[in-house]
Design a protein around this motif. Structure first.
Motif, PDB file in Angstrom:
ATOM      1  N   SER A  75     -35.663   9.631  27.869  1.00 44.94           N
ATOM      2  CA  SER A  75     -34.787   9.386  28.867  1.00 44.94           C
ATOM      3  C   SER A  75     -33.578   7.801  28.723  1.00 44.94           C
ATOM      4  CB  SER A  75     -35.410   9.290  30.112  1.00 44.94           C
ATOM      5  OG  SER A  75     -34.755   9.445  31.349  1.00 44.94           O
ATOM      6  N   LEU A  76     -33.991   7.234  28.680  1.00 48.55           N
ATOM      7  CA  LEU A  76     -33.763   5.419  28.717  1.00 48.55           C
ATOM      8  C   LEU A  76     -32.350   5.734  27.451  1.00 48.55           C
ATOM      9  CD1 LEU A  76     -35.788   3.595  29.258  1.00 48.55           C
ATOM     10  CD2 LEU A  76     -34.054   4.091  30.865  1.00 48.55           C
ATOM     11  N   ARG A  77     -32.757   6.448  26.194  1.00 41.90           N
ATOM     12  CA  ARG A  77     -31.505   6.537  25.533  1.00 41.90           C
ATOM     13  C   ARG A  77     -30.430   7.843  26.026  1.00 41.90           C
ATOM     14  NH1 ARG A  77     -35.378   7.325  19.511  1.00 41.90           N
ATOM     15  NH2 ARG A  77     -35.841   5.033  19.521  1.00 41.90           N
ATOM     16  N   ALA A  78     -31.150   8.852  26.574  1.00 41.00           N
ATOM     17  CA  ALA A  78     -30.435   9.640  27.217  1.00 41.00           C
ATOM     18  C   ALA A  78     -29.331   9.002  28.277  1.00 41.00           C
ATOM     19  CB  ALA A  78     -30.310  10.640  27.669  1.00 41.00           C
ATOM     20  N   GLN A  79     -29.520   8.008  28.931  1.00 41.60           N
ATOM     21  CA  GLN A  79     -28.788   7.410  30.030  1.00 41.60           C
ATOM     22  C   GLN A  79     -27.972   6.193  28.971  1.00 41.60           C
ATOM     23  OE1 GLN A  79     -30.870   5.539  32.806  1.00 41.60           O
ATOM     24  NE2 GLN A  79     -32.253   7.131  32.966  1.00 41.60           N
ATOM     25  N   ARG A  80     -28.342   5.794  28.535  1.00 44.43           N
ATOM     26  CA  ARG A  80     -28.062   4.772  27.229  1.00 44.43           C
ATOM     27  C   ARG A  80     -26.206   5.020  26.994  1.00 44.43           C
ATOM     28  NH1 ARG A  80     -30.898   2.198  21.967  1.00 44.43           N
ATOM     29  NH2 ARG A  80     -30.755   4.253  21.235  1.00 44.43           N
ATOM     30  N   GLU A  81     -26.712   6.296  26.109  1.00 47.59           N
ATOM     31  CA  GLU A  81     -25.411   7.249  25.429  1.00 47.59           C
ATOM     32  C   GLU A  81     -24.866   7.559  27.041  1.00 47.59           C
ATOM     33  OE1 GLU A  81     -23.550   9.136  22.355  1.00 47.59           O
ATOM     34  OE2 GLU A  81     -25.113   7.360  22.671  1.00 47.59           O
ATOM     35  N   ALA A  82     -25.142   7.937  27.980  1.00 52.11           N
ATOM     36  CA  ALA A  82     -23.919   8.484  28.885  1.00 52.11           C
ATOM     37  C   ALA A  82     -23.201   7.140  29.474  1.00 52.11           C
ATOM     38  CB  ALA A  82     -24.966   9.405  30.503  1.00 52.11           C
TER      39      ALA A  82
ATOM     40  N   VAL B 177     -29.335  -4.006  29.998  1.00 53.78           N
ATOM     41  CA  VAL B 177     -30.393  -3.639  30.311  1.00 53.78           C
ATOM     42  C   VAL B 177     -30.736  -3.165  29.924  1.00 53.78           C
ATOM     43  CG1 VAL B 177     -31.442  -3.035  32.456  1.00 53.78           C
ATOM     44  CG2 VAL B 177     -29.914  -5.163  32.487  1.00 53.78           C
ATOM     45  N   LEU B 178     -30.380  -1.326  29.912  1.00 48.92           N
ATOM     46  CA  LEU B 178     -30.941  -0.080  29.138  1.00 48.92           C
ATOM     47  C   LEU B 178     -31.492  -0.678  27.538  1.00 48.92           C
ATOM     48  CD1 LEU B 178     -28.564   2.790  30.482  1.00 48.92           C
ATOM     49  CD2 LEU B 178     -31.414   2.572  31.337  1.00 48.92           C
ATOM     50  N   GLU B 179     -30.507  -1.437  27.054  1.00 49.80           N
ATOM     51  CA  GLU B 179     -31.464  -1.872  25.933  1.00 49.80           C
ATOM     52  C   GLU B 179     -33.009  -2.510  25.337  1.00 49.80           C
ATOM     53  OE1 GLU B 179     -29.724  -0.849  22.880  1.00 49.80           O
ATOM     54  OE2 GLU B 179     -28.013  -0.500  22.725  1.00 49.80           O
ATOM     55  N   GLU B 180     -32.512  -3.719  26.544  1.00 47.62           N
ATOM     56  CA  GLU B 180     -33.761  -4.180  26.627  1.00 47.62           C
ATOM     57  C   GLU B 180     -34.926  -3.602  27.517  1.00 47.62           C
ATOM     58  OE1 GLU B 180     -33.112  -7.341  30.000  1.00 47.62           O
ATOM     59  OE2 GLU B 180     -32.036  -9.036  28.372  1.00 47.62           O
ATOM     60  N   GLU B 181     -34.738  -2.857  28.526  1.00 39.96           N
ATOM     61  CA  GLU B 181     -35.955  -1.841  28.213  1.00 39.96           C
ATOM     62  C   GLU B 181     -36.128  -1.001  27.278  1.00 39.96           C
ATOM     63  OE1 GLU B 181     -34.490   0.453  32.425  1.00 39.96           O
ATOM     64  OE2 GLU B 181     -34.533  -1.425  33.576  1.00 39.96           O
ATOM     65  N   ILE B 182     -35.416  -0.022  26.264  1.00 34.03           N
ATOM     66  CA  ILE B 182     -35.841   0.735  25.133  1.00 34.03           C
ATOM     67  C   ILE B 182     -36.729  -0.216  24.649  1.00 34.03           C
ATOM     68  CG2 ILE B 182     -34.885   1.489  23.776  1.00 34.03           C
ATOM     69  CD1 ILE B 182     -32.651   2.895  25.072  1.00 34.03           C
TER      70      ILE B 182
ATOM     71  N   GLU C  48     -40.359   0.198  23.203  1.00 35.85           N
ATOM     72  CA  GLU C  48     -40.738   0.681  21.602  1.00 35.85           C
ATOM     73  C   GLU C  48     -41.638  -0.044  21.071  1.00 35.85           C
ATOM     74  OE1 GLU C  48     -39.513   2.742  19.202  1.00 35.85           O
ATOM     75  OE2 GLU C  48     -37.205   3.398  20.428  1.00 35.85           O
ATOM     76  N   LYS C  49     -42.064  -1.132  21.759  1.00 34.10           N
ATOM     77  CA  LYS C  49     -42.911  -1.820  21.353  1.00 34.10           C
ATOM     78  C   LYS C  49     -44.395  -1.929  21.957  1.00 34.10           C
ATOM     79  CE  LYS C  49     -40.404  -6.557  20.880  1.00 34.10           C
ATOM     80  NZ  LYS C  49     -40.517  -7.475  21.862  1.00 34.10           N
ATOM     81  N   GLN C  50     -44.310  -1.145  23.199  1.00 32.06           N
ATOM     82  CA  GLN C  50     -45.341  -0.127  24.020  1.00 32.06           C
ATOM     83  C   GLN C  50     -45.635   0.690  22.912  1.00 32.06           C
ATOM     84  OE1 GLN C  50     -44.962   0.238  28.280  1.00 32.06           O
ATOM     85  NE2 GLN C  50     -43.351  -1.285  28.111  1.00 32.06           N
ATOM     86  N   LYS C  51     -44.648   1.399  22.370  1.00 34.55           N
ATOM     87  CA  LYS C  51     -44.925   2.439  21.630  1.00 34.55           C
ATOM     88  C   LYS C  51     -45.432   2.091  20.558  1.00 34.55           C
ATOM     89  CE  LYS C  51     -42.373   6.049  18.833  1.00 34.55           C
ATOM     90  NZ  LYS C  51     -40.803   6.800  18.939  1.00 34.55           N
ATOM     91  N   GLU C  52     -45.226   0.922  20.084  1.00 35.34           N
ATOM     92  CA  GLU C  52     -45.842  -0.013  18.741  1.00 35.34           C
ATOM     93  C   GLU C  52     -47.715   0.579  18.029  1.00 35.34           C
ATOM     94  OE1 GLU C  52     -43.696  -3.071  17.645  1.00 35.34           O
ATOM     95  OE2 GLU C  52     -42.107  -1.851  16.376  1.00 35.34           O
TER      96      GLU C  52
END
Length: 367
Positions: free
Chosen positions: A89-96, A218-223, A227-231
């Motif tokens: 979801s955040l990646r889609a927001q980032r792209e937009a 801010v979006l980049e930082e959240e992603i 990503e760390k939580q995903k790892e």
């Protein structure tokens, strides 16, 4: 006959006694022998959960990396899916946001360039018209003087009226042209001031670009945080499967299917058979001539007829009592002399018969 028999028995005893004494001089003998393993860790799951599969039991051989048991992974899968969904979801927001930032940046840049160019062109036109007005005023001043001079001559009847009227017409035409140029200069001044307002507005729009850039950061930082939580979630999911860290035998199984276990709770005890060795607690009075590399011969109680050959690998620098759970307290002055035992590690060539905890007898060759 009786004396002969007694003599033979005495001679046999003396021979045995001499051999026994010679053997005790050449070898250090001890019954304090124990089979141990350098690597016999207790394996456990690093996450909590319900045990759903157990593949190995006590005495089973396992290869390095082989699965021993599993716990219910659904909760960890769900957590991972939730994190991945947030990331997508955040990646889609980032792209937009990137598309919007690119569009707005181009618009602002073009607007600023256009407004700047318009103001510069307008200023140049104004300067050009003012230069023309300067030249025109010089011409008007010359015609005014000619007009006054010819008027005097006309009043005196020295020139024809036509010549005076020609100068008068040119003079009036230049005045009209001056008015027209003055009006054009005023219009250009207004246009220039408007263009400056456009430049200011275009520059003010740069704040919107910076705002979008901050939102993107801010979006980049959240992603990155997700990503760390995903790892971490992936590692937790992998930890729902317990694998053997090395090849060996299962010494004990502590869990059953259906058990709800906590992280770190013992699941299996695994022995690395390559690290099996014999520990001898040798009396300090028998240490004479014992060094690293000395040959040793071990007889296990389970296989008394089998002699296992090995060598002294390590000699402890402290006695076995040094690290006892309840060391002796001699501070009160009470002391009973006790022979201390020194741990000695013996590495055997053939370890196939060894089992942790076995006892036996050892003979170590002295130098």
């Amino acid at each position: 006959m009786g004396l002969t028999l007694i003599g033979l028995i005495t001679a046999a005893f003396l021979i045995y006694a001499i051999k026994w004494i010679k053997h005790r001089i050449e070898y250090a003998v001890s019954d304090a022998v124990f089979v141990k393993a350098q690597e016999m860790p207790t394996l456990s799951f690093q996450v909590a959960g319900k045990v759903i599969e157990v593949y190995k039991d006590m005495g089973d051989w396992v290869e390095k990396g082989e699965v021993l048991a599993r716990i219910e992974p659904e909760d960890y899968k769900l957590q991972l899916e939730m994190i991945e969904s947030k990331i997508n979801s955040l990646r889609a927001q980032r792209e937009a946001l990137r598309i919007q930032l690119d569009r707005v940046s181009k618009e602002v840049r073009l607007s600023l360039e256009s407004a700047t160019l318009t103001s510069e062109e307008t200023l140049k036109k104004e300067e050009y018209l003012r230069a023309q007005m300067g030249e025109l005023e010089v011409q008007i001043e010359l015609l005014r003087k000619d007009r006054e001079r010819l008027k005097d001559l006309l009043d005196k009847g020295l020139i024809p009226k036509r010549k005076y009227e020609e100068v008068e017409t040119n003079y009036l035409a230049l005045l009209e042209r001056k008015k027209a140029l003055q009006k054009s200069v005023e219009e250009l001044r207004l246009a220039y001031e408007k263009s400056l307002v456009g430049v200011s507005m275009a520059r003010a729009s740069l704040s919107k670009v910076k705002e979008l850039e901050n939102q993107l950061r801010v979006l980049e930082e959240e992603i990155a945080a997700l990503e760390k939580q995903k790892e971490s979630a992936l590692r937790d999911l992998e930890k729902t499967t317990l694998k053997a860290p090395f090849s060996g035998y299962i010494a004990k199984r502590f869990i059953n299917v259906g058990d709800v276990i906590r992280a770190g709770q013992p699941a299996f005890s695994l022995i690395n058979t390559d690290t099996l060795y014999v520990e001898v607690l040798l009396e300090e009075t028998k240490l004479r001539g014992i060094k690293k590399g000395n040959k040793a011969y071990v007889r296990l109680d389970a296989y008394p007829d089998v002699v296992l050959e090995g060598r002294v690998q390590e000699i402890s620098p402290v006695s076995a009592a040094t690290f006892a759970l309840a060391p002796r307290d001699v501070s009160a002055g009470e002391f009973t002399k006790v022979v201390q035992r020194i741990p000695i590690k013996i590495e055997l060539k053939d370890k196939r018969l060894l089992r942790v905890g076995m006892g036996g007898r050892v003979e170590i060759k002295r130098e």
